[in-house]
Design an enzyme around this catalytic site. Structure first.
Site, PDB file in Angstrom:
ATOM      1  N   LYS A  77       1.615 -12.335  23.800  1.00  0.00           N
ATOM      2  CA  LYS A  77       2.372 -12.803  22.636  1.00  0.00           C
ATOM      3  C   LYS A  77       1.666 -14.034  22.077  1.00  0.00           C
ATOM      4  O   LYS A  77       1.147 -14.861  22.836  1.00  0.00           O
ATOM      5  CB  LYS A  77       3.807 -13.138  23.069  1.00  0.00           C
ATOM      6  CG  LYS A  77       4.725 -13.547  21.909  1.00  0.00           C
ATOM      7  CD  LYS A  77       6.167 -13.790  22.382  1.00  0.00           C
ATOM      8  CE  LYS A  77       7.080 -14.215  21.232  1.00  0.00           C
ATOM      9  NZ  LYS A  77       8.469 -14.441  21.652  1.00  0.00           N
ATOM     10  N   SER A 152      12.267 -12.362  19.178  1.00  0.00           N
ATOM     11  CA  SER A 152      11.036 -12.718  18.509  1.00  0.00           C
ATOM     12  C   SER A 152       9.799 -12.004  19.054  1.00  0.00           C
ATOM     13  O   SER A 152       8.791 -11.945  18.369  1.00  0.00           O
ATOM     14  CB  SER A 152      10.792 -14.229  18.617  1.00  0.00           C
ATOM     15  OG  SER A 152      10.597 -14.598  19.965  1.00  0.00           O
ATOM     16  N   SER A 176      14.804 -13.122  23.195  1.00  0.00           N
ATOM     17  CA  SER A 176      13.588 -12.705  22.496  1.00  0.00           C
ATOM     18  C   SER A 176      12.727 -11.677  23.215  1.00  0.00           C
ATOM     19  O   SER A 176      11.803 -11.134  22.621  1.00  0.00           O
ATOM     20  CB  SER A 176      12.725 -13.919  22.157  1.00  0.00           C
ATOM     21  OG  SER A 176      13.227 -14.554  21.007  1.00  0.00           O
TER      22      SER A 176
END
Lengths: 477, 493
Positions: A77, A152, A176
């Site tokens: 990420k 997210s 997330s």
């Protein structure tokens, strides 16, 4: 080769030399090249470097120097610093930022032989639940390209769901990892706060942020957890091994289940959650009905604390030392204002402004101090809860993936986190597992454990997946 | 000030920042030792607030803070916690300073000031806390830009805040001086004011004499030397007195002392208290401090200057101001005591240490942290002066030699032919020669011209190449003067 091989399967193929690391990496690079224009799950990939690492991995494999992840490509990420690689948190303010060091979990993964595949898209600074706030454009849900992947960690979830990477890292501040896992039909694991180092993970809300993974199976999550976890002297909130030496849970488990949690959910979702409960019952576990904390109060506490911490954590993005700086400016004040006005997106600005306000001391107790009281209440309630039960079963999301650009006001979007947020407030380990589909869209269920019982949560998840096949269902691109 | 406003008195409190001399910074592994003057060499990723970096407390800084707390006998917090003080400034990398607001590591206490007139004054310390230093903004290097040096960023600071108990600039200087002496004594800080290792701000107001009002209106900055502190406060008090006697009020504001103009200048108004949005730093969980940890630090404390001072007065019969000056520096006090143990001459030892030794020390390149004359050497020197082997002038010369080398005193006296000549016949001879050479001056000498007397003594000493026992020289000269008198009176008769 099958596009959706689990980490465990890939390790087998590599060890038995049925495939080389180079072939494996080429396979995923090829899929990224072919499909990711549509999904937009990656923000940076450097194929040559990936293949160079794969070549080295092949040498190790030939010599029999096999570590846990040797030859396995792994997506990171964009919130994690990878030395020499762009690390933007998908924000314009860090668009040109190259990280000068590796995050501890990145280091742990590469020391275990994992190959850095690229950076995945995310909501700007991990603030969002739909991956629409990214400076690199929205990610699309591989199950339906008109829908969001959640956020997210939307890029990571979509990449794994689309078979573009076998494994991806994520970060989870209020859901997330687990929410996009639910939307994309993959396994999302958020460990106990402190078991994975936060060093090198760009902070959103320090007291809530926790690194984790998005994988195809719970077994893969367990493998990754083993590699990534451990005390880190560079993170003062990291926990040392002595804190979590406790006895493993004994079969059958007592699982808490709250009927009232499901009250305002669509019957389709209730059916999926109940099916998950039935599966666990068939495995011999016992269910008891429990009361959980008022979700809206927990949510309020979460948003106040996370925005407050974010307003302070993101103050460092001032254009002085790194990142973008607005030019030309006449004064320091103007430099701050212009740099931050241009660099941050709307959602980030909204939260920073709110957080700054929440921290302001309007005579006496401010919002943050009140929110901390609520947080302690949630915490105490879960402590009590875990005196009665081993695990809590809860929905992961109140709905499957919604449509891109569907109108939601911010507070509506915030309410979407109500099943995941209490876990972060208490620092608990939780996993989101695919447990059904609604009109062709996947939906997840959460297993939540007491602090430091990460292995128990993972074990239960593995046995759940041995009885279900939702995690084996994949979208067609 | 007193002339302008005799019915007012000053209310002064100090905020003293002490840079702790730890090896690494307060929250990072970057070096806290400045080995170069080049900018931005000792700031790591944590100090520069790179994305993703995290602070980890340097335990030795915590230990030093507790050491100070133990030395002033203040309560030590049972938990060490940190808060963020949020504000934007280019040399503040994180956009917040990690500090201690609601729970300082050291609680309220009292610092006993020793004043030159022998009085002692209790100055209340409101709190002592740990925080990190910021970088430096340098505005005068380039004409069109401010440049930043982050070497200092993250340096551990101990901030000592006093209550406004000081009444004159002189007391304020004494307080700063004695706090500095104490932190050097405790080995917390180099004390180098020129390097900014200690910095001082003051809160200052005037109030009606005898009033109980402790509020201060002006925060005065840039008082980083004894001189600036004194001049800055004097100017500021006069400024306030003039305002008040003209019927004006004193604005609440932050002012800075400008040494070039000798004035204080307004920096910013303080209309309302500043909003720093303090909150507990989530990156630094509170650390419990055990009783054992504290008592281990307590028991490792050296004897403190105040106690040593009192003991010197009592045990060795020193005057209080002599004892005070001896105990301003630990190395000095320890040299004194060790010397006295060897030569049993406390007054002489004090004189040598405060006189000649300090004078030599002042000429040494800084930092002259340690005297390089051992107690053994000093004691022997004192003994040799006392037993008349050498003159005290020779002793002074010898001390300079000893500073640079580590020779045996008796050996040096011998090889350098320094022994004092106490052979009275030899001295008599020199005196006679000098008198014979200056017969024309004798009448004036006999009239009691002091300068001439010294000239004769000096001439005899010169003849002896400095080695004649001055006591004998005096005796001899006086005897001969008496004789001359008699001779002359008989001649007159």
């Amino acid at each position: 080769m099958d596009s959706f091989q689990s980490l465990t399967q890939l390790r087998n193929l590599l060890e038995r030399k049925q495939i080389s690391a180079t072939e494996l990496c080429e396979f995923y690079l090829d899929r990224i090249a072919r499909y990711d224009q549509r999904v937009n799950s990656f923000v940076s990939v450097e194929p040559d470097e990936v293949l160079a690492h794969a070549k080295m991995a092949d040498q190790d494999l030939r010599k029999g120097n096999c570590k846990e992840l040797t030859g396995i490509p792994i997506a990171q990420k964009d919130v994690f610093c990878v030395r020499g690689k762009p690390t933007s948190c998908c924000s314009n303010i860090l668009r040109s930022f190259i990280a000068p060091y590796d995050a501890t979990i990145v280091k742990n993964i590469s020391q275990a032989g994992g190959i850095y595949l690229g950076k995945t898209n995310m909501d700007e600074f991990a603030m969002g639940t739909s991956n629409q706030t990214s400076a690199w454009g929205p990610v699309r849900n591989p199950w339906d390209l008109d829908r969001v992947p959640g956020g997210s960690s939307g890029g990571s979830a979509a990449a794994v769901a689309a078979g573009l990477s076998p494994v991806a890292t994520g970060s989870d501040t209020g859901g997330s990892i687990r929410q996009p896992a639910s939307f994309c039909g993959v396994t999302g694991f958020k460990p106990t706060y402190g078991r994975l180092s936060r060093y090198g993970m760009v902070a959103f809300a320090s007291s809530l942020d926790q690194a984790g993974t998005l994988t195809l199976t719970a077994q893969d999550a367990a493998t990754m957890f083993d590699v990534m976890q451990g005390y880190d002297p560079q993170d003062a909130t990291s926990v040392s091994a002595s804190n979590f030496e406790r006895n493993r849970m004994q079969h059958p488990l007592t699982i808490g289940y709250s009927g009232s949690l499901l009250q305002d959910l669509d019957s389709d979702i209730v059916r999926c959650i109940e099916a998950a409960r039935d599966t666990l019952e068939q495995l011999g576990h016992n269910f008891v009905d429990v009361e959980v904390f008022d979700q809206d109060l927990a949510l309020t506490s979460y948003y106040i604390i996370s925005c407050a911490e974010a307003s302070s954590n993101l103050a460092r993005f001032d254009g002085v030392r790194y990142g973008s700086r607005a030019n030309p400016v006449a004064t320091i004040q103007e430099m701050y204002e212009e740099t931050r006005s241009q660099g941050f997106g709307d959602e980030v600005k909204r939260r920073l402004l709110a957080g700054t306000y929440f921290l302001s001391n309007n005579s006496g107790e401010n919002y943050v101090q009140k929110a901390q009281k609520l947080r302690r209440m949630v915490h105490d309630l879960y402590e009590k809860l875990f005196e009665q039960v081993d695990i809590v079963l809860a929905p992961a999301t109140p709905s499957p993936a919604f449509r891109l650009n569907e109108q939601h006001d911010s507070t509506d979007m915030y309410r979407h986190d109500r099943f995941t947020v209490p876990v972060n407030l208490c620092g608990l380990p939780a996993i989101s597992l695919p447990c059904g589909q609604i009109n062709g869209l996947p939906i997840g269920v959460q297993l939540i454990g007491p602090k430091y019982c990460d292995e128990d949560v993972l074990n239960l998840a593995v046995s759940f997946q041995s009885e279900t096949s939702w995690h084996l269902d994949h979208p067609e691109l | 000030m007193k002339e302008v406003a005799p019915n007012w008195e000053a209310v002064i409190g100090l905020e003293v920042h002490v840079q702790l001399n730890t090896r690494s910074k307060l929250f990072s592994r970057a070096s806290n030792k400045r080995t170069t003057t080049l900018p931005n060499q000792s700031a790591g990723l944590v100090d520069l607030a790179y994305p993703g970096t995290l602070p980890v407390l340097n335990r030795s800084a915590l230990e030093l803070a507790i050491r100070f707390g133990a030395a002033i006998n203040s309560p030590i917090a049972r938990v060490c916690s940190f808060e963020r003080k949020n504000y934007f400034y280019p040399d503040l990398p994180k956009g917040y300073q990690i500090s201690q607001n609601s729970q300082p590591i050291v609680g309220a206490g009292v610092f006993h000031l020793w004043l030159e007139d022998g009085r002692s004054k209790a100055v209340r310390i409101s709190q002592v806390h740990l925080e990190e230093d910021a970088g430096k903004s340098i505005h005068d290097r380039l004409s069109n830009a401010t440049v930043l040096d982050f070497n200092r960023a993250g340096t551990p600071l101990l901030e000592i805040v006093t209550e406004p108990d000081l009444r004159t600039p002189t007391e304020a200087v004494a307080c700063f001086r004695q706090l500095r002496a104490l932190v050097i004594w405790l080995d917390l800080c180099s004390g180098r004011l020129d390097e900014g290792a200690m910095r001082c701000d003051a809160n200052v107001s005037l109030r009606t004499r005898g009033s109980k009002d402790y509020s201060t209106s002006v925060e005065l900055k840039n008082l980083n030397s004894y001189k600036f502190l004194e001049k800055g406060l004097q100017y500021e008090l006069e400024r306030q007195a003039t305002l008040l006697s003209n019927g004006n009020t004193v604005e609440r504001e932050t002012r800075s002392y400008n040494p070039a103009s000798g004035r204080t200048e307004s920096m910013r108004r303080k209309e309302k208290s500043e909003e720093y949005r303090f909150f507990p730093d989530p990156d630094l969980p509170p650390i419990p401090i055990s009783e054992e940890f504290i008592s281990r630090i307590r028991s490792s404390l050296p004897e403190l200057p105040a106690s040593m001072r009192d003991r010197f007065v009592e045990k060795y019969g020193l005057a209080p101001d002599i004892a005070y000056r001896l105990t301003l520096e630990r190395s000095r006090a320890e040299l004194f005591e060790a010397t006295v143990k060897l030569c049993a001459a406390p007054h002489e030892a004090a004189n040598w240490i405060l006189g000649e030794l300090t004078a030599i020390q002042k000429t040494q390149p800084s930092p002259p942290r340690k005297t390089s004359v051992s107690a053994k050497q000093l004691a022997l020197l004192i003994t040799r002066v006392k037993d008349g082997t050498i003159s005290s002038n020779t002793g002074k010369e010898l001390l300079r030699t000893l500073w640079e080398t580590n020779l045996d005193i008796d050996e040096v006296i011998k090889t350098e032919d320094m022994s004092q000549i106490s052979d009275s016949d030899q001295v008599e001879l020199w005196t006679k020669t000098v008198i014979d050479e200056n017969l024309e001056l004798i009448p004036r000498l006999l009239k009691g011209e002091e300068k001439l007397y010294e000239f004769f003594i000096g001439s005899v000493m010169k003849k002896s190449r400095g080695k004649a026992n001055p006591h004998l020289v005096r005796q001899s000269l006086e005897r001969r003067m008496l004789k001359q008198c008699k001779d002359r009176s008989t001649e007159d008769d």
